[in-house]
Design an enzyme around this catalytic site. Structure first.
Site, short mmCIF file in Angstrom:
data_model
loop_
_atom_site.label_atom_id
_atom_site.label_comp_id
_atom_site.label_asym_id
_atom_site.label_seq_id
_atom_site.Cartn_x
_atom_site.Cartn_y
_atom_site.Cartn_z
N THR A 49 18.24 -8.86 18.84
CA THR A 49 18.85 -8.12 19.96
C THR A 49 20.35 -7.95 19.76
O THR A 49 20.93 -6.93 20.15
CB THR A 49 18.57 -8.79 21.33
OG1 THR A 49 19.07 -10.14 21.30
CG2 THR A 49 17.08 -8.78 21.66
N LYS A 50 21.01 -8.92 19.13
CA LYS A 50 22.44 -8.74 18.83
C LYS A 50 22.61 -7.63 17.81
O LYS A 50 23.52 -6.80 17.93
CB LYS A 50 23.05 -10.05 18.30
CG LYS A 50 23.17 -11.16 19.32
CD LYS A 50 24.07 -10.82 20.50
CE LYS A 50 25.52 -10.69 20.14
NZ LYS A 50 26.38 -10.51 21.35
N ILE A 92 26.24 -29.05 18.50
CA ILE A 92 27.31 -30.06 18.53
C ILE A 92 27.41 -30.72 19.91
O ILE A 92 27.36 -31.96 20.00
CB ILE A 92 28.64 -29.48 18.01
CG1 ILE A 92 28.52 -29.29 16.48
CG2 ILE A 92 29.83 -30.37 18.38
CD1 ILE A 92 29.73 -28.65 15.81
N THR A 105 27.66 -11.58 16.13
CA THR A 105 27.43 -12.82 15.39
C THR A 105 27.08 -12.54 13.93
O THR A 105 26.57 -11.47 13.60
CB THR A 105 26.25 -13.58 16.05
OG1 THR A 105 25.84 -14.65 15.21
CG2 THR A 105 25.04 -12.67 16.28
N ASP A 106 27.32 -13.54 13.09
CA ASP A 106 26.93 -13.41 11.67
C ASP A 106 25.41 -13.45 11.49
O ASP A 106 24.90 -13.09 10.44
CB ASP A 106 27.59 -14.51 10.82
CG ASP A 106 27.27 -15.94 11.26
OD1 ASP A 106 26.54 -16.12 12.25
OD2 ASP A 106 27.76 -16.87 10.59
N GLU A 107 24.70 -13.86 12.54
CA GLU A 107 23.24 -13.98 12.41
C GLU A 107 22.55 -12.65 12.21
O GLU A 107 21.39 -12.61 11.81
CB GLU A 107 22.66 -14.68 13.64
CG GLU A 107 23.17 -16.07 13.79
CD GLU A 107 22.38 -16.89 14.80
OE1 GLU A 107 21.27 -16.48 15.16
OE2 GLU A 107 22.89 -17.93 15.22
P1 NAD Z 1 27.20 -18.51 26.42
O1 NAD Z 1 25.71 -18.52 26.51
O2 NAD Z 1 27.93 -19.80 26.49
O3 NAD Z 1 27.79 -17.57 27.56
C1 NAD Z 1 27.22 -16.35 27.91
C2 NAD Z 1 27.82 -15.90 29.24
O4 NAD Z 1 27.28 -14.60 29.55
C3 NAD Z 1 27.47 -16.82 30.42
O5 NAD Z 1 28.61 -17.04 31.22
C4 NAD Z 1 26.41 -16.03 31.18
O6 NAD Z 1 26.39 -16.32 32.57
C5 NAD Z 1 26.84 -14.61 30.90
N1 NAD Z 1 25.73 -13.65 31.03
C6 NAD Z 1 24.48 -13.77 30.51
N2 NAD Z 1 23.73 -12.70 30.87
C7 NAD Z 1 24.54 -11.89 31.60
C8 NAD Z 1 24.35 -10.64 32.24
N3 NAD Z 1 23.18 -10.00 32.20
N4 NAD Z 1 25.41 -10.09 32.89
C9 NAD Z 1 26.59 -10.74 32.95
N5 NAD Z 1 26.82 -11.92 32.38
C10 NAD Z 1 25.81 -12.50 31.72
O7 NAD Z 1 27.52 -17.73 25.08
P2 NAD Z 1 28.72 -17.92 24.04
O8 NAD Z 1 28.34 -18.94 23.05
O9 NAD Z 1 30.00 -18.02 24.78
O10 NAD Z 1 28.67 -16.52 23.29
C11 NAD Z 1 29.44 -15.41 23.76
C12 NAD Z 1 29.24 -14.23 22.83
O11 NAD Z 1 29.63 -14.58 21.51
C13 NAD Z 1 27.79 -13.76 22.72
O12 NAD Z 1 27.80 -12.35 22.65
C14 NAD Z 1 27.30 -14.36 21.41
O13 NAD Z 1 26.28 -13.58 20.84
C15 NAD Z 1 28.57 -14.31 20.59
N6 NAD Z 1 28.70 -15.31 19.50
C16 NAD Z 1 28.54 -16.65 19.78
C17 NAD Z 1 28.73 -17.59 18.76
C18 NAD Z 1 28.61 -19.06 19.03
O14 NAD Z 1 28.71 -19.84 18.08
N7 NAD Z 1 28.41 -19.51 20.25
C19 NAD Z 1 29.05 -17.15 17.47
C20 NAD Z 1 29.20 -15.77 17.23
C21 NAD Z 1 29.03 -14.87 18.27
O1 TDX Z 2 19.29 -30.34 18.42
C1 TDX Z 2 19.53 -29.56 17.51
N1 TDX Z 2 19.38 -29.97 16.22
C2 TDX Z 2 19.64 -29.16 15.14
O2 TDX Z 2 19.46 -29.60 13.99
C3 TDX Z 2 20.01 -28.20 17.74
C4 TDX Z 2 20.19 -27.70 19.15
C5 TDX Z 2 20.28 -27.41 16.65
N2 TDX Z 2 20.09 -27.86 15.39
C6 TDX Z 2 20.44 -27.00 14.23
C7 TDX Z 2 19.95 -25.58 14.27
C8 TDX Z 2 21.05 -24.86 13.50
O3 TDX Z 2 20.82 -24.98 12.11
O4 TDX Z 2 21.88 -26.91 14.26
C9 TDX Z 2 22.33 -25.61 13.85
C10 TDX Z 2 23.14 -24.97 14.98
O5 TDX Z 2 22.25 -24.71 16.04
P1 TDX Z 2 22.71 -23.94 17.38
O6 TDX Z 2 23.84 -24.65 18.01
O7 TDX Z 2 21.49 -23.66 18.19
O8 TDX Z 2 23.35 -22.61 16.76
P2 TDX Z 2 22.74 -21.39 15.88
O9 TDX Z 2 21.28 -21.25 16.06
O10 TDX Z 2 23.30 -21.55 14.50
O11 TDX Z 2 23.46 -20.15 16.64
C11 TDX Z 2 24.83 -20.25 17.08
O12 TDX Z 2 25.70 -19.60 16.20
C12 TDX Z 2 25.64 -18.21 16.15
C13 TDX Z 2 25.01 -19.70 18.48
O13 TDX Z 2 24.13 -20.37 19.38
C14 TDX Z 2 24.79 -18.22 18.51
O14 TDX Z 2 25.05 -17.69 19.81
C15 TDX Z 2 25.71 -17.59 17.53
O15 TDX Z 2 25.46 -16.21 17.44
#
Ligand code: NAD
Ligand code: TDX
Length: 334
Positions: free
Chosen positions: A150-151, A188, A120-122
């Protein structure tokens, strides 16, 4: 190609599996997923007869070793992924994100299997609203939350295993994804499902925080590009020039639902809340030729709203518990 996809029952992983099955008949997919609260078997229903599903933990060394031994490549999505949860209890984040990645790295090292690490960019921390620079592959790591720490730790393990043990690895750090099958705890989907239920959207703090939105299919297409053309040991940033502040996202959703522009609540801010993320994806575009296909965020949001309206049976069961968790820490401030 025999491809092991970890976290394939989660948001991005499930979309990745759908895309792979639809576009690559030469790829045999095995999903390894622990089905935590964030994993949903239903997300894989459309491809259930085309893949193998293994219910298990990425930190289970024996299981991972066996699965990796039978694979040509691994794409590692599995993680605890929600910042708010990491503030409430960091324990599963350290276990899955750090130990899970360690376990996979030991297995790909032992069996010389190609590995792609999803991050992630975080990991880069945050930017000021007016900072002219965006994140690049050489931005120093500076994570803010237990999730991003942790990431970042897992990324550093991958880099070390690539350099010291010659593991054939690539890494990608992507910005905020949106699209179908995203858990209702995330920003979202939370606001969309609130609006479907006639509840006011909730904005943390000032609502001025900026995220760099990318459609999940563009992220996953980039992952395939890196798997096929990326240089080993290299990191690629994935982003689609999609910076929007949270207040504007809520404004657009209110408009799409035909609600008043001020029909939302400001609630308690997230502790340590990152202000702005912004990705410079020049390397991925110029070196590997990737470009995003979803260029209009509003129409992408509109399609996502439609998906949540049409798939209430997918998210309904999780809505109440997600809102209960928020209610414990959140109060309306304006
Ligand atoms: P998510 O939480 O929707 O899905 C995570 C999946 O991993 C789930 O199916 C869960 O059951 C599985 N999981 C969790 N712990 C596990 C374990 N110990 N063993 C096996 N499976 C396990 O997450 P996501 O939003 O799909 O994110 C996927 C990846 O992308 C993550 O590595 C996250 O850091 C990265 N990422 C997410 C975003 C975002 O905007 N959502 C952006 C950048 C990077
Ligand atoms: O109810 C809300 N109101 C609100 O203002 C929630 C749930 C979030 N927020 C804000 C927090 C953030 O500024 O919206 C933005 C997005 O929040 P999240 O969806 O929780 O995402 P963020 O914390 O930006 O992290 C996401 O992007 C990077 C993913 O969850 C991560 O897994 C990924 O690495």
């Amino acid at each position: 190609m025999r491809l092991l996809v970890t976290g394939g029952a989660g948001f991005i992983g499930a979309n990745f599996v759908h895309q792979t099955v639809a576009e690559r008949s030469d790829v045999q997919v095995t999903v390894l997923d622990a089905l935590t609260y964030a994993g949903n078997r239903q997300s894989l229903d459309p491809v259930a007869d085309r893949i193998e599903f293994v219910h298990g933990d990425v930190a289970d060394f024996a299981l991972v070793d066996r699965l990796v031994a039978g694979s040509d490549a691994v794409v590692h999505f599995a993680a605890e992924s929600h910042n708010d949860n990491s503030l409430a209890d960091p324990t599963p984040f350290v276990q899955t994100n750090v130990m899970g990645t360690f376990s996979l790295l030991q297995a790909v090292r032992a069996h010389d299997v190609r590995y792609h690490h999803i991050s992630t960019d975080e990991v880069y921390g945050d930017l000021e609203l007016d900072d002219p620079e965006r994140f690049t592959e050489s931005t120093p790591y500076n994570p803010s939350s237990p999730y991003s720490a942790t990431k970042a730790s897992s990324d550093l393990l991958v880099r070390a295993w690539a350099r010291s043990f010659g593991v054939r690895a690539t890494l990608s750090n992507c910005s905020n994804n949106y699209g179908p099958y995203q858990h209702v705890e995330k920003f979202i989907p939370r606001q969309i499902t609130n609006l479907i239920d006639g509840v006011r959207p909730r904005l943390y703090g000032s609502g001025k925080n900026v995220r760099d939105w990318i459609h999940v299919d563009d992220h996953n297409a980039a992952v395939w590009t890196i798997l096929e053309k990326g240089s080993l040991g290299q990191t690629y940033l994935i982003g689609a020039d999609g910076e929007v502040d949270n207040r504007t996202v809520v404004g657009t959703l209110l408009e799409l639902f035909g609600r008043d522009a001020d029909d939302f609540d400001f609630v308690t801010d997230r502790p340590g809340h990152d202000l702005r993320y912004a990705i410079d994806s020049t390397r991925l575009r110029t070196e590997l030729g990737w470009t995003p296909q979803y260029k209009d965020f509003r129409s992408g949001l509109e399609a996502t709203v439609r998906w949540y309206r049409d798939n209430e049976s997918w998210w309904r069961a999780q809505k109440e518990s997600a809102e209960k968790a928020y209610a414990a820490s959140e109060s309306v401030i304006g």
